[in-house]
Design a protein around this motif. Structure first.
Motif, PDB file in Angstrom:
ATOM      1  N   TRP A  27       0.839  -1.206   0.000  1.00 14.78           N
ATOM      2  CA  TRP A  27       0.000   0.000   0.000  1.00 14.78           C
ATOM      3  C   TRP A  27       0.875   1.257   0.000  1.00 14.78           C
ATOM      4  O   TRP A  27       0.532   2.268  -0.589  1.00 14.78           O
ATOM      5  CB  TRP A  27      -0.927  -0.004   1.216  1.00 14.78           C
ATOM      6  CG  TRP A  27      -1.600   1.306   1.472  1.00 14.78           C
ATOM      7  CD1 TRP A  27      -1.260   2.217   2.434  1.00 14.78           C
ATOM      8  CD2 TRP A  27      -2.709   1.867   0.761  1.00 14.78           C
ATOM      9  NE1 TRP A  27      -2.105   3.302   2.354  1.00 14.78           N
ATOM     10  CE2 TRP A  27      -3.000   3.117   1.337  1.00 14.78           C
ATOM     11  CE3 TRP A  27      -3.487   1.434  -0.315  1.00 14.78           C
ATOM     12  CZ2 TRP A  27      -4.027   3.933   0.887  1.00 14.78           C
ATOM     13  CZ3 TRP A  27      -4.513   2.251  -0.762  1.00 14.78           C
ATOM     14  CH2 TRP A  27      -4.782   3.481  -0.167  1.00 14.78           C
ATOM     15  N   ARG A  33      -0.054   1.671  -6.379  1.00 15.88           N
ATOM     16  CA  ARG A  33      -1.413   2.237  -6.298  1.00 15.88           C
ATOM     17  C   ARG A  33      -1.797   2.905  -7.614  1.00 15.88           C
ATOM     18  O   ARG A  33      -2.925   2.749  -8.094  1.00 15.88           O
ATOM     19  CB  ARG A  33      -1.506   3.220  -5.136  1.00 15.88           C
ATOM     20  CG  ARG A  33      -1.403   2.510  -3.794  1.00 15.88           C
ATOM     21  CD  ARG A  33      -1.900   3.323  -2.618  1.00 15.88           C
ATOM     22  NE  ARG A  33      -1.590   4.719  -2.624  1.00 15.88           N
ATOM     23  CZ  ARG A  33      -0.701   5.308  -1.827  1.00 15.88           C
ATOM     24  NH1 ARG A  33      -0.004   4.589  -0.960  1.00 15.88           N
ATOM     25  NH2 ARG A  33      -0.504   6.603  -1.882  1.00 15.88           N
ATOM     26  N   THR A  46      -9.206   3.632  -2.491  1.00 13.17           N
ATOM     27  CA  THR A  46      -9.263   3.562  -1.032  1.00 13.17           C
ATOM     28  C   THR A  46      -8.458   2.364  -0.534  1.00 13.17           C
ATOM     29  O   THR A  46      -8.158   1.440  -1.301  1.00 13.17           O
ATOM     30  CB  THR A  46     -10.712   3.426  -0.529  1.00 13.17           C
ATOM     31  OG1 THR A  46     -11.212   2.140  -0.934  1.00 13.17           O
ATOM     32  CG2 THR A  46     -11.593   4.545  -1.064  1.00 13.17           C
ATOM     33  N   LYS A  47      -8.121   2.399   0.727  1.00 10.15           N
ATOM     34  CA  LYS A  47      -7.396   1.281   1.337  1.00 10.15           C
ATOM     35  C   LYS A  47      -8.217  -0.008   1.238  1.00 10.15           C
ATOM     36  O   LYS A  47      -7.663  -1.076   0.972  1.00 10.15           O
ATOM     37  CB  LYS A  47      -7.089   1.619   2.801  1.00 10.15           C
ATOM     38  CG  LYS A  47      -6.385   0.536   3.552  1.00 10.15           C
ATOM     39  CD  LYS A  47      -4.904   0.629   3.411  1.00 10.15           C
ATOM     40  CE  LYS A  47      -4.271  -0.249   4.481  1.00 10.15           C
ATOM     41  NZ  LYS A  47      -3.018  -0.789   4.090  1.00 10.15           N
ATOM     42  N   GLU A  51      -7.066  -3.420  -0.635  1.00  5.42           N
ATOM     43  CA  GLU A  51      -7.030  -4.724   0.039  1.00  5.42           C
ATOM     44  C   GLU A  51      -7.799  -5.787  -0.739  1.00  5.42           C
ATOM     45  O   GLU A  51      -7.361  -6.934  -0.818  1.00  5.42           O
ATOM     46  CB  GLU A  51      -7.575  -4.608   1.471  1.00  5.42           C
ATOM     47  CG  GLU A  51      -6.626  -3.929   2.422  1.00  5.42           C
ATOM     48  CD  GLU A  51      -5.291  -4.658   2.542  1.00  5.42           C
ATOM     49  OE1 GLU A  51      -5.264  -5.900   2.663  1.00  5.42           O
ATOM     50  OE2 GLU A  51      -4.259  -3.975   2.506  1.00  5.42           O
TER      51      GLU A  51
END
Length: 74
Positions: A27, A33, A46-47, A51
């Motif tokens: 991340w 990203r 978004t995180k 994930e």
């Protein structure tokens, strides 16, 4: 163990490149990203989205990381 100046990103890069771990997607790596955002046509990531994609790449996340780096620089 902690070493001054060595953070999570550095440790993850060592896991991929030096220790040849197969399932690392960081991340903390902006190129990874950016590659995901480009690949999936996203304006932001978004995180939680990260994930979910990371789990889809398992158990070969490190291979996916290499491709995502490449995509991010196209």
């Amino acid at each position: 163990m902690t070493l001054k100046g060595i953070g999570k990103w550095t440790a993850e890069m060592m896991l991929i490149h030096s220790m040849e771990r197969r399932d690392v997607v960081s991340w903390g790596d902006i190129a990874i990203r950016r590659g995901m955002m480009k690949l999936y046509g996203l304006d932001k990531l978004t995180k939680d989205q990260f994930e979910q994609y990371r789990l889809n790449y398992s158990p070969l996340g490190s291979v996916a990381s290499i491709y995502l780096w490449e995509i991010s620089f196209e």
